[in-house]
Design a protein around this motif. Structure first.
Motif, PDB file in Angstrom:
ATOM      1  N   SER A 766      38.487  25.694  59.309  1.00  0.00           N
ATOM      2  CA  SER A 766      37.812  26.957  59.618  1.00  0.00           C
ATOM      3  C   SER A 766      38.591  28.165  59.132  1.00  0.00           C
ATOM      4  O   SER A 766      38.002  29.218  58.874  1.00  0.00           O
ATOM      5  CB  SER A 766      37.566  27.056  61.129  1.00  0.00           C
ATOM      6  N   GLN A 767      39.913  28.054  59.007  1.00  0.00           N
ATOM      7  CA  GLN A 767      40.719  29.175  58.529  1.00  0.00           C
ATOM      8  C   GLN A 767      41.075  29.062  57.053  1.00  0.00           C
ATOM      9  O   GLN A 767      41.182  30.069  56.354  1.00  0.00           O
ATOM     10  CB  GLN A 767      42.018  29.274  59.352  1.00  0.00           C
ATOM     11  N   VAL A 768      41.255  27.848  56.585  1.00  0.00           N
ATOM     12  CA  VAL A 768      41.741  27.665  55.214  1.00  0.00           C
ATOM     13  C   VAL A 768      40.626  27.865  54.196  1.00  0.00           C
ATOM     14  O   VAL A 768      40.835  28.506  53.158  1.00  0.00           O
ATOM     15  CB  VAL A 768      42.372  26.259  55.071  1.00  0.00           C
ATOM     16  N   ILE A 769      39.434  27.338  54.458  1.00  0.00           N
ATOM     17  CA  ILE A 769      38.353  27.432  53.466  1.00  0.00           C
ATOM     18  C   ILE A 769      37.967  28.885  53.174  1.00  0.00           C
ATOM     19  O   ILE A 769      37.792  29.252  51.998  1.00  0.00           O
ATOM     20  CB  ILE A 769      37.142  26.609  53.941  1.00  0.00           C
ATOM     21  N   PRO A 770      37.830  29.780  54.182  1.00  0.00           N
ATOM     22  CA  PRO A 770      37.580  31.189  53.835  1.00  0.00           C
ATOM     23  C   PRO A 770      38.687  31.810  53.001  1.00  0.00           C
ATOM     24  O   PRO A 770      38.414  32.618  52.097  1.00  0.00           O
ATOM     25  CB  PRO A 770      37.452  31.860  55.212  1.00  0.00           C
ATOM     26  N   GLN A 771      39.953  31.441  53.289  1.00  0.00           N
ATOM     27  CA  GLN A 771      41.045  31.967  52.487  1.00  0.00           C
ATOM     28  C   GLN A 771      40.964  31.476  51.046  1.00  0.00           C
ATOM     29  O   GLN A 771      41.172  32.250  50.095  1.00  0.00           O
ATOM     30  CB  GLN A 771      42.387  31.532  53.109  1.00  0.00           C
ATOM     31  N   MET A 772      40.638  30.218  50.873  1.00  0.00           N
ATOM     32  CA  MET A 772      40.497  29.677  49.521  1.00  0.00           C
ATOM     33  C   MET A 772      39.337  30.336  48.786  1.00  0.00           C
ATOM     34  O   MET A 772      39.433  30.624  47.581  1.00  0.00           O
ATOM     35  CB  MET A 772      40.299  28.166  49.589  1.00  0.00           C
ATOM     36  N   SER A 773      38.261  30.579  49.479  1.00  0.00           N
ATOM     37  CA  SER A 773      37.112  31.219  48.832  1.00  0.00           C
ATOM     38  C   SER A 773      37.417  32.655  48.450  1.00  0.00           C
ATOM     39  O   SER A 773      37.054  33.112  47.356  1.00  0.00           O
ATOM     40  CB  SER A 773      35.900  31.160  49.765  1.00  0.00           C
ATOM     41  N   SER A 774      38.083  33.390  49.340  1.00  0.00           N
ATOM     42  CA  SER A 774      38.397  34.793  49.053  1.00  0.00           C
ATOM     43  C   SER A 774      39.394  34.931  47.909  1.00  0.00           C
ATOM     44  O   SER A 774      39.354  35.917  47.173  1.00  0.00           O
ATOM     45  CB  SER A 774      38.946  35.469  50.311  1.00  0.00           C
ATOM     46  N   HIS A 775      40.266  33.949  47.740  1.00  0.00           N
ATOM     47  CA  HIS A 775      41.235  33.999  46.642  1.00  0.00           C
ATOM     48  C   HIS A 775      40.707  33.339  45.368  1.00  0.00           C
ATOM     49  O   HIS A 775      41.436  33.268  44.368  1.00  0.00           O
ATOM     50  CB  HIS A 775      42.546  33.324  47.062  1.00  0.00           C
ATOM     51  N   GLY A 776      39.486  32.818  45.396  1.00  0.00           N
ATOM     52  CA  GLY A 776      38.903  32.229  44.203  1.00  0.00           C
ATOM     53  C   GLY A 776      39.457  30.875  43.824  1.00  0.00           C
ATOM     54  O   GLY A 776      39.347  30.460  42.665  1.00  0.00           O
ATOM     55  N   ILE A 777      40.040  30.155  44.782  1.00  0.00           N
ATOM     56  CA  ILE A 777      40.650  28.866  44.452  1.00  0.00           C
ATOM     57  C   ILE A 777      39.585  27.812  44.181  1.00  0.00           C
ATOM     58  O   ILE A 777      39.708  27.008  43.255  1.00  0.00           O
ATOM     59  CB  ILE A 777      41.596  28.428  45.595  1.00  0.00           C
ATOM     60  N   ILE A 778      38.515  27.822  44.964  1.00  0.00           N
ATOM     61  CA  ILE A 778      37.471  26.795  44.796  1.00  0.00           C
ATOM     62  C   ILE A 778      36.812  26.912  43.429  1.00  0.00           C
ATOM     63  O   ILE A 778      36.668  25.922  42.696  1.00  0.00           O
ATOM     64  CB  ILE A 778      36.442  26.910  45.929  1.00  0.00           C
ATOM     65  N   SER A 779      36.414  28.115  43.066  1.00  0.00           N
ATOM     66  CA  SER A 779      35.791  28.301  41.754  1.00  0.00           C
ATOM     67  C   SER A 779      36.770  28.009  40.622  1.00  0.00           C
ATOM     68  O   SER A 779      36.379  27.497  39.556  1.00  0.00           O
ATOM     69  CB  SER A 779      35.248  29.728  41.633  1.00  0.00           C
TER      70      SER A 779
END
Length: 1350
Positions: A766-779
């Protein structure tokens, strides 16, 4: 075939002529007609074999005229002839294709191949056709004519490139028969091969159009082209002698050969010296037969020269070490102890040669199995034996102290021998470690014995005081290098392991705090590195606990805490630093290692967390150091804090509240403090991509290779080198360019960072996935897949990186499903995942994670299914191959589950999704599954057939009929595969959807019907037995009973599969209906109290009753199957049960006063309409209509139509009842029943006037008008006749006006009164007008009525 050619007598050869002018053959119209009649006999069905055989012979006779070839190919194709010929040879059992027709077929093919170069070229490319010709020659070997025809055809195809049809001026000789010219072949061919046909000859000149490479042996010898001639002499001599190894006695050639082919003694020696295998064999034999040390040494030096030749020239001759001569020649030296200095010198040479040989040799595959040198087994046996000569040499020479300034030659020789022995030991162990299959071949149980033996010999060399001067540095490095491979290969034993750990830590500490900077010297680095690697292997592979030895040694002799470990972390060599971090990671695998790391590293700021993060966050450090730091963090974050395993996490101050937090929350705050996500994003964006790396859309070769282009899909495009950098990193310090000084990230570090992100996501999604999305790691991870996917077929490291990337994306999609629609629509993740799936990899884990991601993308939205089907439609073979293989009986349960879930979800989206319906994906999927492609074993099969076959085998526990070697490997699913109920339900759901969309899947189910039908019907019989066992009351609700709830759900699922199976056309519906309907009959009463079960039963009966014979099954009684209902029988058939239920519901609707909707409380409106639809299908059959009429269904239908509710609230069911009455009134018994109903004419008349029911009402009236009993009632109603005439007049263009004309025609046919009544109406002018109508049927009916009335 060559033997067949040589045995053909010249008198049986055939004259193959070629027409020089078209005047020689005049067209014959009668022969063309005869040719057509013969082809009709050959292509027809049911022709007697004797007639068909004669037709083939007549066809060959007619085709002797080349003028008939062109008309022949207008009537028949070459492919038809070839396929019939192949099937004749295969004896496929077809009555029209037998082996008796082969003589005529072969002669036909020979004739058409004679006069067409194109046909010969086409036939020559068909390998199966050529093999069949050989088989025909063997079948008819005693038949000279047929054998000669087959040989002649083969000769025409083989020598097609040299056959010409030249004029008389280009040929030296002319062979004529009755004035006809023949085909020409080279003169050399006729002199060397006995051709089975008469032919002309011509000299083979290059000016005739032949290239330089096609010159014959004759011309090479004649022109004396020395460059080619030298090569020819070599090949000729070797072939004549039976091999290069026998060429010694063959240099004196026979006089029958040309003198230019003679090879001298010098050339013989030179030739044999150029063959590596021969020269090595000779050298090894010389070593074995040598009588002095000097001879052995000279031959060993020669052997080393040739071995280095292989190494330096990169020659791919891997078989030079597999000869048995190595063991025979070197065994006496390797198994004997040296007795003098001369023996030691000789042994040193031999050991060095064997070491280089093992270094150069690479195992090659033979029959799918790696071939290893025989000398390797000898070396391993010597190393395992503690009393062997090799161990004696190690112990004796390893105890000699020597320094570089020591002039003692004896000590120097001992050190050289020790290094040679340890080098051979290292090469042997390295060879075993690098070849995993080698461990299985030589027995994995003996590796511990090998490790014990070597460790026992080398461990004393490590034991000394803590001062550097007491260590034998000359042998220490070699000993440690051996121990690195030994500890990686096996376990030396409990006692030796404890001693070895202490010695290794003592070495690390001694060289760190020794004199000056000894640890930074060459020897110091090597000793430190090898000691650390051996310690890593011991800690990683040990089944017990070594932390006690580490703790005991670290606390003695004044070494506070773990200074020896910290010294490795601060080492200036990156490889040593990386190994030190790996030791910490290996300690976490020990029972108390993790707590020791947290409690003992007090001198490091932040403890082990701070050390690992500081090394990882430092972008200037080496990739191997950062990779090891990331691996340490992976070990630390592998599991979350639990009661049994409390977490020792850093204590961090929260920036928002200012309070200290610990545990998992503290770790999340720490990651934010150190900007972990930004650093990870920056590192992932700097993935190193070589300049020669193929882009994702580069085309590879088409021979089974993966085509990742997909340029026809919009999400794939050509990747520019600058596009590799993300948009966010182009203007800041995180950007990567070849011209900048930023350090690129290796693939190993990239993959390790991804594994770290996976652990962090699983800890706190719940905390890590939003951080990854905001930093563009997933894309960014999805974007980098374009580069890593293109290398998975040639690089294992890239394959692991791709797998970890997919695991990370799968974890994100699992915990945040809202990401799926965006990733499926806005990125090329679907195509990249399918590219991985289609790459042909045999890694089960990456296939499973790819299928899981595709499942998540499908479930997340419609775009995932659309893109997947688009990809499969473009390349079905590559994509469907892993899907079919995933459902194989030998696949793992996890792979089967993932594959079935993917297939089920994909097909569900195709039928349920709006976008899928808009793009007509159903027809696309049907085309994909029903078009044959090459999936397995290079055979073209329909994917729907293969998928259905594998699913049926999994469910029914069948042996794999196409893999006989694995028939006995399949056991009961509950014992071996552990197929649980959920897995079986998933397979059933998958099969249900396959049967709905694929016709080939239905054919496969029909093929396995003897297994599938009992499997699908078993739950029905089990439920019946269970209902009788528990004695459930008739009025109770079965779904509320826990004992049978699961059984009812299973029955429903099986019925859904059967329903989809019988849907559509097919011969299997009769078999299914005959098996299932008797089982549904006893379940009808319980189904009335179980709405889900009732719906499944009605849907099956509705689908099955579309077939005529299935309707008859529903009229059978339970007492005597096959006997129709009669007055003497008491038990009712299933059709009677359904009819009774419908009648009861109609009666309830007629008497209900509380509201129309409330009347469907126990029997829903959907079920009621479905039951009426079943009766509609059955009403076509006379026997079924008889059953319905006996139950007064017709009377109730008339009463319903007479009621006010039928045209008011009941309009939702009235059209269905009207259609049912239309079909029932086609039978005489039902017509009589309608006539007995009061006021039926007025009722139908009123319905004719109703706009929504007019068409069916007219059809009912048309059926009734055919009965003479009801005609009188129709005449008595003047309003009805006027209504019919009004419909014809006012709605002349409507389709039901034709039905009105049929009514008029039926009323006046053979009825004088009807004719008189009709003449009273103004009907004749109207009919005359209709006779001129463009509608042929209306005009015909009008004319018939006029003829009757006139």
């Amino acid at each position: 075939m060559i033997f067949s050619l040589s045995r053909i007598p010249y008198t049986s050869c055939y004259p193959i002529t070629w027409p020089l002018s078209p005047q020689l053959y005049l067209p014959r119209i009668d022969q063309e007609g005869r040719l057509m009649r013969i082809l009709e006999l050959i292509q027809g069905r049911g022709v007697e074999p004797g007639v068909c055989k004669a037709a083939w012979s007549q066809l060959a006779f007619l085709l002797e005229d080349p003028q008939l070839h062109q008309p022949f190919f207008k009537l028949c194709s070459l492919q038809f002839l070839v396929m019939n010929f192949i099937n004749m040879v295969k004896r496929d059992g077809s009555p029209n294709l037998t082996v008796e027709y082969l003589p005529g077929a072969v002669e036909t093919l020979r004739l058409i191949a004679t006069h067409s170069n194109h046909i010969r070229t086409t036939l020559l490319q068909d390998e199966e056709f050529l093999l069949c010709i050989v088989r025909v020659a063997l079948f008819y070997y005693v038949d000279d004519r047929t054998r000669c025809q087959a040989s002649c055809l083969m000769a025409l195809l083989i020598f097609n490139h040299v056959i010409i049809f030249a004029g008389t001026d280009e040929c030296q000789k002319q062979v004529t028969v009755h004035g006809k010219n023949f085909i020409s072949v080279p003169e050399l061919l006729t002199s060397r091969v006995h051709l089975p046909f008469i032919c002309d000859i011509y000299p083979w000149y290059e000016r005739s159009g032949l290239c330089h490479e096609m010159r014959t042996v004759h011309h090479i010898l004649k022109e004396k082209d020395w460059a080619v001639l030298d090569f020819l002499k070599t090949v000729w001599a070797a072939a004549f002698a039976g091999g290069v190894e026998h060429i010694d006695c063959a240099h004196v050639q026979s006089s029958k050969f040309s003198a230019n082919l003679d090879i001298g003694e010098y050339e013989t020696t030179l030739l044999k010296s150029s063959v590596l295998k021969l020269v090595m064999t000779k050298i090894l034999l010389n070593i074995e037969n040598a009588t002095s040390h000097q001879d052995v040494k000279r031959n060993v030096n020669n052997l080393g020269f040739y071995i280095q030749q292989v190494q330096f020239t990169s020659c791919k001759n891997e078989i030079f070490l597999t000869s048995s001569y190595w063991n025979q020649s070197l065994q006496r030296f390797l198994t004997s102890q040296p007795n003098s200095s001369v023996d030691e010198q000789l042994l040193t040479h031999i050991l060095n040669s064997v070491s280089v040989s093992l270094l150069v040799y690479r195992p090659f595959l033979k029959g799918g199995v790696a071939v290893y040198p025989q000398i390797l087994q000898l070396l391993l046996n010597e190393l395992k034996n503690q009393d062997s000569a090799l161990h004696y040499t190690l112990q004796r020479t390893g105890g000699v102290n020597w320094v570089a300034s020591d002039p003692n030659p004896r000590a120097l020789m001992s050190i050289r021998l020790f290094r040679a022995a340890t080098n051979l030991m290292c090469q042997t162990l390295k060879f075993v470690c690098c070849n995993v299959n080698c461990q299985d071949i030589f027995g994995s149980s003996s590796w511990n014995q090998l490790a014990t033996s070597i460790t026992t010999s080398l461990l004393p060399l490590l034991s000394a005081n803590n001062d550097l001067q007491y260590y034998n540095l000359a042998v220490l490095g070699c000993s440690l290098e051996c121990l690195v491979y030994v500890t990686a290969l096996g376990w030396p034993g409990e006692d030796l392991a404890h001693q070895l750990v202490s010695s290794l830590i003592r070495l690390i500490s001694t060289f760190h705090i020794g004199r000056g900077r000894a640890h930074n010297s060459y020897m110091g680095r090597m000793v430190t590195l090898c000691s650390s690697l051996a310690l890593v292997h011991l800690l990683s592979n040990h089944p017990g606990d070594l932390t006690q030895d580490i703790t005991t040694w670290s606390s003695e002799e004044g070494f506070l805490d773990w200074s020896w470990l910290v010294s490795l972390w601060v080492y200036r060599d990156p490889s040593v630093t990386s190994t030190g971090l790996m030791i910490a990671a290996a300690l976490t695998t020990q029972a108390r290692g993790l707590s020791l790391l947290h409690n003992s590293l007090t001198q490091v700021s932040g403890g082990v967390w701070g050390a690992a993060l500081s090394y990882l966050m430092s972008s200037g450090r080496s990739c191997i150091v950062r990779t090891s730091a990331a691996q340490l963090l992976i070990k630390l974050t592998q599991t979350g804090p639990t009661a049994s395993n409390p977490w020792i996490s850093p204590i961090v101050a929260d920036t928002i509240t200012g309070e200290s937090v610990e545990g998992l929350a503290a770790l999340m705050v720490l990651f934010q403090h150190c900007n972990l996500y930004s650093v990870v994003h920056s590192s992932l964006s700097k993935l190193y991509v070589s300049h020669d790396q193929l882009p994702v859309n580069a085309r590879l070769n088409t021979q089974g290779e993966l085509d990742l282009s997909m340029s026809r899909l919009s999400s794939f495009y050509l990747i520019n080198s600058d596009d590799h950098n993300n948009k966010e990193s182009q203007s800041d310090e995180n950007s990567y360019d070849d011209n900048t000084t930023s350090t690129p990230v290796s693939v190993q570090l990239y993959e390790t960072l991804l594994r770290l992100l996976v652990n962090i996501v699983l800890l706190q999604p719940s905390q890590v996935i939003p951080q990854m999305s905001s930093h563009g790691i997933i894309s960014l991870v999805v974007k980098q897949l374009r580069f890593t996917v293109s290398q998975i077929k040639i690089s294992m490291v890239h394959l692991q990186a791709v797998e970890t990337s997919l695991v990370l994306i799968g974890a994100v999609l699992k915990h945040d499903p809202e990401q799926a629609p965006l990733l499926a629509r806005d990125t090329n993740l679907v195509h990249l995942t399918l590219a991985v799936l289609s790459s042909g990899t045999d890694w089960t884990s990456i296939i499973i994670v790819s299928l899981e991601i595709l499942n998540a993308l499908i479930c997340g939205g419609s775009w995932g299914a659309v893109r997947i089907i688009q990809w499969i439609a473009v390349s079905p073979a590559l994509t469907l191959h892993p899907i079919v293989a995933g459902l194989h009986v030998c696949a793992s349960l996890e792979l089967q589950t993932a594959t079935a879930a993917f297939l089920s979800n994909l097909l569900s989206q195709v039928f349920l999704n709006e976008i899928s319906l808009q793009q007509d994906l159903q027809s696309t999927v049907s085309g994909i599954l029903d078009v044959p492609v090459q999936i397995l074993n290079n055979q073209s099969v329909c994917p729907g057939w293969e998928l259905s076959r594998h699913i049926i085998q999994l469910m029914c526990d069948l042996p794999d009929c196409e893999d006989p070697n694995k028939q006995n490997s399949r056991k009961h699913k509950a014992e071996v595969l552990g197929i649980e109920k959920e897995h079986l339900c998933l397979l059933l759901d998958c099969l249900k959807l396959l049967l709905l969309v694929s016709q080939s899947a239905k054919e496969a189910a029909h093929h396995f019907r003897s297994f599938l039908i009992p499997f699908l019907s078993k739950p029905l019989s089990d439920l019946q037995v269970k209902l009788q066992t528990i004695n459930i009351h008739i009025t109770s609700q079965p779904m509320k009973k826990k004992e049978i709830k699961d059984d009812i759900c299973t029955v429903i699922q099986h019925l859904e599969v059967v329903t989809n199976w019988v849907k559509g056309r097919g011969c299997w519906s009769v078999n299914i209906g005959e098996s299932i309907i008797p089982l549904l009959h006893p379940l009808w009463v319980p189904a009335l109290r179980t709405p889900p079960l009732l719906g499944a039963v009605l849907r099956f009966l509705l689908t099955a009753s579309a077939h005529y014979q299935v309707c008859l099954f529903m009229t059978r009684t339970s007492g005597m199957p096959g006997v129709l209902l009669s007055t003497s029988r008491t038990k009712r058939p299933l059709l009677a049960c359904i009819t009774t239920t419908v009648c009861q519901q109609l009666g309830k609707l007629l008497t209900c006063s509380r509201g129309f909707a409330l009347c469907f409380d126990n029997f829903s409106r959907v079920s009621f309409l479905t039951a009426i639809s079943i009766l509609l299908n059955c009403a076509r059959v006379q026997e079924c209509a008889y059953v319905m009429n006996k139950l007064d269904l017709v009377s109730l239908l008339i009463k319903w139509l007479q009621s006010k509710m039928a045209t008011d609230e009941g309009m939702s069911i009235t059209p269905s009842t009207m259609k049912l009455l239309v079909l029932l009134t086609t039978h005489h018994e039902s017509q009589i029943t309608v006539c007995k109903s009061y006021g039926w004419v007025n009722t139908i008349h009123d319905l004719v006037l109703h706009d929504g029911l007019q068409k069916d009402a007219l059809r009912i009236m048309a059926n009734m008008s055919l009965n003479h009993h009801s005609a009188h009632s129709l005449f008595t109603s003047d309003g009805f006749i006027k209504t019919i005439i009004g419909i014809i007049t006012d709605k002349m263009d409507e389709p039901w006006s034709e039905v009105a004309l049929v009514i008029l025609w039926a009323l006046i046919s053979n009825n004088q009164r009807g004719q008189a009544v009709m003449k009273q109406h103004p009907l004749i002018p109207l009919l005359k007008h209709l006779t001129d109508s463009q509608d042929v049927k209306k005009a015909s009916l009008s004319q018939k009525i006029l003829d009757i009335l006139s």
